[in-house]
Each structure stands twice: as structure tokens, then as C-alpha cells.
Design an enzyme around this catalytic site. Structure first.
Site, PDB file in Angstrom:
ATOM      1  N   GLY A 196      44.613  43.447  29.891  1.00 13.35           N
ATOM      2  CA  GLY A 196      46.025  43.087  30.006  1.00 13.35           C
ATOM      3  C   GLY A 196      46.680  42.752  28.680  1.00 13.35           C
ATOM      4  O   GLY A 196      47.803  42.248  28.637  1.00 13.35           O
ATOM      5  N   GLY A 229      43.568  48.443  35.350  1.00 15.26           N
ATOM      6  CA  GLY A 229      44.431  47.391  35.905  1.00 15.26           C
ATOM      7  C   GLY A 229      45.874  47.848  35.909  1.00 15.26           C
ATOM      8  O   GLY A 229      46.296  48.651  36.746  1.00 15.26           O
ATOM      9  N   GLY A 230      46.654  47.352  34.943  1.00 12.80           N
ATOM     10  CA  GLY A 230      48.104  47.575  34.919  1.00 12.80           C
ATOM     11  C   GLY A 230      48.531  49.023  35.139  1.00 12.80           C
ATOM     12  O   GLY A 230      49.457  49.287  35.922  1.00 12.80           O
ATOM     13  N   SER A 234      42.960  47.667  29.312  1.00  5.93           N
ATOM     14  CA  SER A 234      44.116  48.378  28.744  1.00  5.93           C
ATOM     15  C   SER A 234      43.901  49.887  28.658  1.00  5.93           C
ATOM     16  O   SER A 234      44.303  50.519  27.684  1.00  5.93           O
ATOM     17  CB  SER A 234      44.487  47.797  27.373  1.00  5.93           C
ATOM     18  OG  SER A 234      44.853  46.431  27.493  1.00  5.93           O
ATOM     19  N   HIS A 271      34.486  39.971  38.165  1.00  6.54           N
ATOM     20  CA  HIS A 271      35.596  40.237  37.241  1.00  6.54           C
ATOM     21  C   HIS A 271      35.837  38.997  36.380  1.00  6.54           C
ATOM     22  O   HIS A 271      35.691  37.871  36.847  1.00  6.54           O
ATOM     23  CB  HIS A 271      36.863  40.599  38.027  1.00  6.54           C
ATOM     24  CG  HIS A 271      37.926  41.173  37.153  1.00  6.54           C
ATOM     25  ND1 HIS A 271      38.731  40.391  36.358  1.00  6.54           N
ATOM     26  CD2 HIS A 271      38.293  42.462  36.922  1.00  6.54           C
ATOM     27  CE1 HIS A 271      39.546  41.187  35.675  1.00  6.54           C
ATOM     28  NE2 HIS A 271      39.309  42.441  36.006  1.00  6.54           N
ATOM     29  N   GLU A 327      34.135  45.387  30.688  1.00  3.60           N
ATOM     30  CA  GLU A 327      35.525  44.991  30.481  1.00  3.60           C
ATOM     31  C   GLU A 327      35.565  43.864  29.453  1.00  3.60           C
ATOM     32  O   GLU A 327      35.442  42.681  29.825  1.00  3.60           O
ATOM     33  CB  GLU A 327      36.145  44.507  31.792  1.00  3.60           C
ATOM     34  CG  GLU A 327      36.191  45.551  32.880  1.00  3.60           C
ATOM     35  CD  GLU A 327      37.347  45.345  33.839  1.00  3.60           C
ATOM     36  OE1 GLU A 327      38.015  46.318  34.156  1.00  3.60           O
ATOM     37  OE2 GLU A 327      37.598  44.191  34.242  1.00  3.60           O
ATOM     38  N   GLU A 379      38.424  37.592  35.479  1.00  7.32           N
ATOM     39  CA  GLU A 379      39.422  36.650  36.009  1.00  7.32           C
ATOM     40  C   GLU A 379      38.806  35.746  37.081  1.00  7.32           C
ATOM     41  O   GLU A 379      39.210  34.592  37.228  1.00  7.32           O
ATOM     42  CB  GLU A 379      40.640  37.436  36.541  1.00  7.32           C
ATOM     43  CG  GLU A 379      41.439  38.027  35.378  1.00  7.32           C
ATOM     44  CD  GLU A 379      42.149  39.343  35.671  1.00  7.32           C
ATOM     45  OE1 GLU A 379      42.269  39.718  36.849  1.00  7.32           O
ATOM     46  OE2 GLU A 379      42.572  39.994  34.689  1.00  7.32           O
ATOM     47  N   ASN A 389      42.315  48.684  39.926  1.00 10.35           N
ATOM     48  CA  ASN A 389      42.232  47.295  40.376  1.00 10.35           C
ATOM     49  C   ASN A 389      43.655  46.746  40.368  1.00 10.35           C
ATOM     50  O   ASN A 389      44.213  46.481  39.312  1.00 10.35           O
ATOM     51  CB  ASN A 389      41.333  46.498  39.415  1.00 10.35           C
ATOM     52  CG  ASN A 389      41.338  45.012  39.735  1.00 10.35           C
ATOM     53  OD1 ASN A 389      41.888  44.579  40.750  1.00 10.35           O
ATOM     54  ND2 ASN A 389      40.712  44.224  38.865  1.00 10.35           N
ATOM     55  N   TRP A 390      44.209  46.612  41.571  1.00 10.98           N
ATOM     56  CA  TRP A 390      45.625  46.232  41.662  1.00 10.98           C
ATOM     57  C   TRP A 390      45.838  44.730  41.487  1.00 10.98           C
ATOM     58  O   TRP A 390      46.970  44.270  41.474  1.00 10.98           O
ATOM     59  CB  TRP A 390      46.208  46.694  42.997  1.00 10.98           C
ATOM     60  CG  TRP A 390      46.288  48.190  43.148  1.00 10.98           C
ATOM     61  CD1 TRP A 390      45.979  49.140  42.205  1.00 10.98           C
ATOM     62  CD2 TRP A 390      46.712  48.918  44.315  1.00 10.98           C
ATOM     63  NE1 TRP A 390      46.193  50.399  42.714  1.00 10.98           N
ATOM     64  CE2 TRP A 390      46.634  50.302  44.002  1.00 10.98           C
ATOM     65  CE3 TRP A 390      47.139  48.550  45.589  1.00 10.98           C
ATOM     66  CZ2 TRP A 390      46.979  51.285  44.927  1.00 10.98           C
ATOM     67  CZ3 TRP A 390      47.488  49.527  46.505  1.00 10.98           C
ATOM     68  CH2 TRP A 390      47.399  50.880  46.178  1.00 10.98           C
ATOM     69  N   LYS A 391      44.748  43.983  41.403  1.00 14.40           N
ATOM     70  CA  LYS A 391      44.829  42.511  41.222  1.00 14.40           C
ATOM     71  C   LYS A 391      45.803  41.923  42.259  1.00 14.40           C
ATOM     72  O   LYS A 391      45.904  42.453  43.358  1.00 14.40           O
ATOM     73  CB  LYS A 391      45.198  42.201  39.777  1.00 14.40           C
ATOM     74  CG  LYS A 391      44.236  42.896  38.791  1.00 14.40           C
ATOM     75  CD  LYS A 391      44.332  42.408  37.383  1.00 14.40           C
ATOM     76  CE  LYS A 391      43.330  43.171  36.516  1.00 14.40           C
ATOM     77  NZ  LYS A 391      43.290  42.721  35.135  1.00 14.40           N
TER      78      LYS A 391
HETATM   79  P1  13P Z   1      44.244  46.176  32.387  1.00 15.53           P
HETATM   80  O1  13P Z   1      44.010  47.657  32.558  1.00 15.53           O
HETATM   81  O2  13P Z   1      45.563  45.722  32.917  1.00 15.53           O
HETATM   82  O3  13P Z   1      43.956  45.723  31.002  1.00 15.53           O
HETATM   83  O4  13P Z   1      43.156  45.455  33.330  1.00 15.53           O
HETATM   84  C1  13P Z   1      41.829  45.825  33.246  1.00 15.53           C
HETATM   85  C2  13P Z   1      41.095  45.173  34.352  1.00 15.53           C
HETATM   86  O5  13P Z   1      40.926  43.971  34.375  1.00 15.53           O
HETATM   87  C3  13P Z   1      40.592  46.040  35.437  1.00 15.53           C
HETATM   88  O6  13P Z   1      39.719  45.340  36.267  1.00 15.53           O
END
Ligand code: 13P
Length: 250
Positions: free
Chosen positions: A169, A230-231, A209, A93, A163, A95, A9-11
């Protein structure tokens, strides 16, 4: 046997140049046992689709509209995504729940629209730190699951991503035992909604994470079928290592 799925997930990250570099870095993947997908921002989806063509990496979006079409300025419909060639859409998600006030009812409507358009939704659920500390983690994720899935026509195409909000993050990861316990609970809850057979074949991803150094022990857990990353999915080398860690077990 559930085939592991590792999804990035590149956000809201990337430029045309950085996306090109990242996708180049994923070239020549040799992980036939694992399904791999990336979810760039909307504007980078066509670029990702072109670069992933023939690589075995599929492409998804990070959200879609609840509406089929019409006067919804700024929205992207599920059928626009399938028309482009997307296979997946991430929904619910944390967010989106947090910054866009998405309710379970709205997420349910988006999920129905995605299924109608032929997309495979990845439904995210997870509790906050306060909810976990209050002992409410299971009731929160159960309500999110029920709120999005109850009454849907079919759940066969749905993937669930657990999640925990406190792990996203932050560098904090749920321990493999914590994650496994919640995944087992979610599979049981899914069985209540959709039946044992569907729950046994549904893929449950962990997100929060996930990094090269913690992926393998998460993937060893019997109810963890992959990751929503994510990251670490923004670094080709890290993402490749996570994909390798999901590969044939034992
Ligand atoms: P991180 O891997 O950066 O913690 O993000 C997880 C995430 O929200 C994937 O959708």
C-alpha cells in the site's frame, strides 16, 4: 511447470454495488494459462461466488478461525468457507499480524484448520523496513515460514505469498531482483521443510504495490509464480492488465 496465480485481496473494501460493478468488469476474462482468484470481505463472498460461477475465477477469504466450531463469537470457520464454495484462504497477512497480534503459532493453527476443511491456504510472509535495513529479512521470513508450516500434515495445497511489509500500500515495490532473491530463498527454505519435489511445484506469489506497469517484470523472474494484489485488484481494468501480464511467458 507452475501455472501462474493472480489473486486479488480486496481487504475491507466494497459495497454490494461496488462489488457488483467490479465483478462485472472482470467478466469475459480470456486468460486460460493463468489461474485467477478474488478474496472479498466475508460479507461479499456469496455475491462473488454467484457472479464468478462459470467464469473460471475462484473465490477465497482473507482469514479464518483456528477453531473448527464452537463458542467463538464473531469468528468464521474454515469449513463454513468450504461449505459456501470458497477454494482459498489468505493466512498470516501482515495486517493481521500487526493489527490483531497474530502469532506464528496462531497462524499455524489456522493453516491446519484450513487444510482439514479442504481450503488451499495462501500463507503470507514478509519483513518490515527496519528488519530489512538491519539485514534480517531472510531470517524473519524463514522463521515465519517455519512457524506456520513445520509439523503440518501436508503442504501440497499451500501457496506462499512474499509480501514485504514496506511495499504494501506504499507504492514502493521490491525490485524484481530483490523479489526474485527472496523467492529463491523461500523456495530453498520450503525444500528444507517439505522436500525438493514439493518446493519445486509450490507457487510463490509476490505482493506489495503490484500494478499494471510493474507486473510484467516481476512475473519474468523465475521464482515468481504470480501475485497477491491489493489496491490494484479493486480496479477491474488494472487487475485485468496484471492478469494478462502473468499470461504465457516468453
Ligand atoms: P497493495 O497491492 O495494495 O500494496 O497490497 C498488497 C497486499 O497486501 C495484498 O495482500
Amino acid at each position: 511447470m507452475r501455472r501462474p496465480l493472480v489473486m486479488g485481496n480486496w481487504k475491507m473494501h466494497g459495497t454490494t454495488a461496488s462489488v457488483s460493478e467490479l465483478l462485472d468488469g472482470l467478466g469475459g476474462l480470456d486468460a486460460p494459462a493463468t489461474e485467477v482468484a478474488v478474496c472479498p470481505s466475508y460479507v461479499h463472498i456469496p455475491q462473488a461466488l454467484a457472479a464468478c460461477h462459470g467464469t473460471g475465477i475462484s473465490v477465497g477469504a482473507q482469514d479464518c478461525s483456528h477453531a473448527r466450531e464452537g463458542a467463538y463469537t464473531g469468528e468464521i470457520s474454515a469449513s463454513m468457507l468450504t461449505d459456501l464454495g470458497c477454494q482459498w484462504v489468505i493466512l498470516g497477512h501482515s495486517e493481521r499480524r500487526q493489527y490483531h497480534d497474530e502469532s506464528d503459532a496462531l497462524i499455524a493453527a489456522k493453516l491446519a484448520a484450513a487444510l482439514d476443511a479442504g481450503l488451499s491456504p495462501v500463507l503470507c510472509v514478509g519483513e518490515t523496513r527496519d528488519e530489512r535495513e538491519a539485514g534480517d529479512a531472510e531470517s524473519v521470513v524463514a522463521a515465519q515460514l517455519r512457524g506456520a508450516l513445520e509439523g503440518q500434515k501436508s503442504l501440497a495445497q499451500v501457496t506462499i505469498a512474499y509480501e514485504p511489509v514496506w511495499a504494501i500500500g506504499t507504492g514502493l515495490t521490491a525490485s524484481p531482483a530483490q523479489a526474485q532473491a527472496m523467492h529463491a530463498f523461500l523456495r530453498q527454505a520450503l525444500a528444507g521443510l517439505a522436500g525438493e519435489a514439493l518446493a519445486a511445484q509450490a507457487r510463490l506469489l509476490y505482493g506489495g504495490s503490484v500494478k499494471p506497469d510493474n507486473a510484467a517484470e516481476l512475473f519474468e523472474q523465475p521464482d515468481i509464480d504470480g501475485a497477491l494484489v491489493g489496491g490494484a485488484s479493486l480496479k477491474a481494468g488494472d487487475f485485468r492488465q496484471i492478469i494478462q501480464a502473468a499470461g504465457p511467458r516468453g
